[in-house]
Design a protein around this motif. Structure first.
Motif, short mmCIF file in Angstrom:
data_model
loop_
_atom_site.label_atom_id
_atom_site.label_comp_id
_atom_site.label_asym_id
_atom_site.label_seq_id
_atom_site.Cartn_x
_atom_site.Cartn_y
_atom_site.Cartn_z
N LEU A 103 0.81 -1.22 0.00
CA LEU A 103 0.00 0.00 0.00
C LEU A 103 0.85 1.28 0.00
O LEU A 103 0.54 2.21 -0.76
CB LEU A 103 -0.97 -0.01 1.18
CG LEU A 103 -2.21 -0.89 0.99
CD1 LEU A 103 -3.03 -0.93 2.28
CD2 LEU A 103 -3.07 -0.37 -0.16
N PRO A 104 1.89 1.40 0.82
CA PRO A 104 2.72 2.61 0.71
C PRO A 104 3.33 2.78 -0.68
O PRO A 104 3.45 3.90 -1.18
CB PRO A 104 3.81 2.38 1.78
CG PRO A 104 3.16 1.50 2.78
CD PRO A 104 2.30 0.57 1.98
N PHE A 105 3.70 1.66 -1.32
CA PHE A 105 4.26 1.72 -2.68
C PHE A 105 3.19 2.16 -3.68
O PHE A 105 3.43 3.04 -4.52
CB PHE A 105 4.81 0.35 -3.04
CG PHE A 105 5.15 0.19 -4.50
CD1 PHE A 105 6.24 0.84 -5.05
CD2 PHE A 105 4.38 -0.62 -5.32
CE1 PHE A 105 6.56 0.70 -6.39
CE2 PHE A 105 4.68 -0.77 -6.66
CZ PHE A 105 5.77 -0.10 -7.20
N LEU A 106 1.99 1.58 -3.58
CA LEU A 106 0.93 1.89 -4.54
C LEU A 106 0.39 3.30 -4.38
O LEU A 106 -0.13 3.88 -5.34
CB LEU A 106 -0.20 0.87 -4.40
CG LEU A 106 0.14 -0.57 -4.77
CD1 LEU A 106 -1.04 -1.50 -4.45
CD2 LEU A 106 0.49 -0.68 -6.25
N THR A 107 0.46 3.85 -3.18
CA THR A 107 -0.09 5.18 -2.94
C THR A 107 0.98 6.27 -2.92
O THR A 107 0.68 7.43 -2.61
CB THR A 107 -0.86 5.20 -1.60
OG1 THR A 107 0.01 4.77 -0.54
CG2 THR A 107 -2.05 4.27 -1.66
N GLY A 108 2.23 5.91 -3.22
CA GLY A 108 3.29 6.90 -3.34
C GLY A 108 3.78 7.50 -2.05
O GLY A 108 4.19 8.67 -2.02
N MET A 109 3.76 6.73 -0.97
CA MET A 109 4.24 7.25 0.31
C MET A 109 5.76 7.34 0.33
O MET A 109 6.44 6.38 -0.02
CB MET A 109 3.77 6.36 1.47
CG MET A 109 2.27 6.41 1.72
SD MET A 109 1.83 5.47 3.21
CE MET A 109 0.06 5.79 3.26
N GLY A 110 6.29 8.49 0.77
CA GLY A 110 7.72 8.66 0.90
C GLY A 110 8.22 8.16 2.24
O GLY A 110 7.43 7.79 3.12
N PRO A 111 9.54 8.16 2.45
CA PRO A 111 10.12 7.59 3.68
C PRO A 111 9.76 8.36 4.95
O PRO A 111 9.81 7.80 6.04
CB PRO A 111 11.63 7.64 3.42
CG PRO A 111 11.81 8.66 2.35
CD PRO A 111 10.58 8.59 1.50
N THR A 112 9.39 9.63 4.84
CA THR A 112 9.04 10.41 6.03
C THR A 112 7.60 10.90 5.98
O THR A 112 7.24 11.88 6.63
CB THR A 112 9.98 11.62 6.18
OG1 THR A 112 9.90 12.45 5.00
CG2 THR A 112 11.43 11.16 6.36
#
Length: 458
Positions: free
Chosen positions: A405-414
């Protein structure tokens, strides 16, 4: 054995198996609410927080089949007790971890313990209770297990705001001290007499490796790890088909009912795992709740599971599993979509509570029938294996969701340090989770059926 739920032995069985399995189920969610504080205290990025969750889930999902098989062969109570002790020792190391690296490497030790105790707890119930009481016992186990999952954020929030996030792990030690002596004294031993002592180390290794590489490929955006994960999965199937005594006999999937219900499990727990990982962060990062308040916000789901899970299991006995497993995921999908209303200005009574109530009703509708249907679709002698397969499916689904989900929704490291960025990504994630629930509902409607008396296992 033919233990009745109304007897003292039956009550001790439920108490012990729920207490032990709740340690593993609770840890799947109690850690989520502590992640923002852990990230700040240990100076960790989002990828490290994902691994704090997934390092546990990889070993739990990858080895849970082995745990079920070991219980069937060597004794379910024996393997269950070993798992509880192992889990407690892993929890101690997590609680004492001085940095994120040590914490990430300690979490798989917890996963090994969970893989030993989780399938054993359910298999003990399936093998010990009289058929007339088995569905209700499974319903109680599912309901209280669901409570263990749902109460995790509240307990985690209370611990983080109180004695500190390390007690999220250390709380498992007193639970283990209570569980082990009761299990030894009160739980009868059961095993499958047709199994012998050899077990499948190569299969367990390949399964865990494939899951770990899959998680790494999604978190690190690595194509080579994804390719190796596929190769590991193919090798796992090849090895299991050729072994004389495999950890996962492929013949168990000859039951259409068993296969279909496990697909439903994958869908439901992928969506639920994604929500539990991101939902508590949304309440803290965007809405501004404290860890305790964010955890307490999820209590309505807990209360619904406590009150109605056993009744849901009995209802599924009367009407069959198809309707609950079709309607439940749809209700959950509605609840997840209502979470889109939870933003910086959200009101708990008008925005958060309705979403969680509908999600809770959906979980009540499906959790107990899902578990009971998995077990009723195989022979009692394979209860540990069936429980292991279903638990592995659930944990693997959560693992994939947390990684993807973080990958698919474009979440950055911070991203979890910015309310605006996290809210934007959360609004993309909830429709994805709801869509997965709908897929699970469609699979249940098409493929799940009430077994005829001739098909029902003895």
């Amino acid at each position: 054995m033919d233990v009745h739920l109304s007897t003292a032995t039956g009550r001790w069985l439920i108490f012990t198996t729920v207490l032990g399995s709740s340690m593993a189920l609770l840890d799947s969610t109690v850690v989520n609410v502590a992640l923002p504080r852990v990230g700040i205290d240990l100076h960790a990025r989002l990828g490290a927080l994902q691994w704090i969750t997934n390092a546990y889930t990889v070993t739990l999902a990858g080895l849970i089949l082995l745990g079920g098989s070991l219980g069937d062969r060597y004794g379910r109570r024996k393997v269950f007790v070993i798992g509880v002790v192992w889990f407690a020792l892993g929890s101690l190391l997590c609680g004492l971890a001085p940095n994120a690296v040590v914490l990430i490497f300690a979490r798989p030790l917890q996963g090994i313990g969970g893989a030993l105790l989780m399938p054993g707890s359910l298999a003990i119930i399936q093998a010990s209770f009289h058929p007339d009481d088995r569905s209700k016992a499974v319903g109680l186990w599912s309901g209280f297990g669901g409570i263990g999952t749902a109460v995790g954020p509240f307990l985690g929030g209370w611990l983080v705001d109180g004695p500190g996030w390390r007690w999220v792990f250390l709380i498992n030690l007193p639970l283990a001290v209570l569980c082990v002596p009761v299990a030894i004294r009160r739980v009868p031993e059961t095993k499958d007499p047709e199994h012998h002592g050899r077990f499948d180390v190569s299969g367990a290794t390949l399964g865990a490796l494939a899951l770990a590489l899959l998680a790494y490929s999604l978190i690190a955006k690595s194509w080579w790890a994804g390719a190796l994960s596929v190769a590991g999965a193919v090798s796992f199937v090849y090895v299991e088909k050729r072994r004389r005594d495999p950890m996962l006999p492929m013949s168990i999937f000859s039951s259409r009912q068993f296969s279909a219900v496990n697909v439903v499990t994958l869908c439901v727990y992928a969506a639920l795992g994604g929500f539990l990982f991101l939902g508590v962060l949304q309440l803290q990062v965007v809405v501004g709740y404290s860890p305790l308040k964010a955890g307490a916000a999820l209590l309505p789901t807990t209360v619904l599971l406590l009150l109605f899970s056993a009744r849901s299991g009995k209802l599924a006995d009367r009407i069959g599993p198809r309707i609950p497993l079709t309607v439940g995921p749809l209700l959950c999908a509605v609840g997840l979509l209502l979470m889109l209303r939870v933003d910086r200005l959200a009101s708990y009574l008008t925005d958060v509570l309705p979403a969680l109530v509908i999600l809770g009703v959906g979980l009540v509708t499906l959790v107990a029938p899902l578990t009971a249907t998995v077990l009723s679709s195989v022979e009692t002698a394979n209860a540990g294996l069936a429980s292991g397969v279903n638990n592995a499916a659930a944990r693997a689904a959560g693992l994939i969701a947390v990684a993807a989900l973080p990958f698919l929704t474009g979440m950055g490291p911070t991203v979890y340090r910015s309310a605006t960025e996290f809210d934007r990504s959360f609004d993309k994630a909830m429709p994805l989770c709801a869509s997965i629930m709908v897929v699970g509902s469609l699979v249940a409607y098409v493929a799940v059926r009430r077994p005829s008396p001739a098909e029902a296992p003895p």
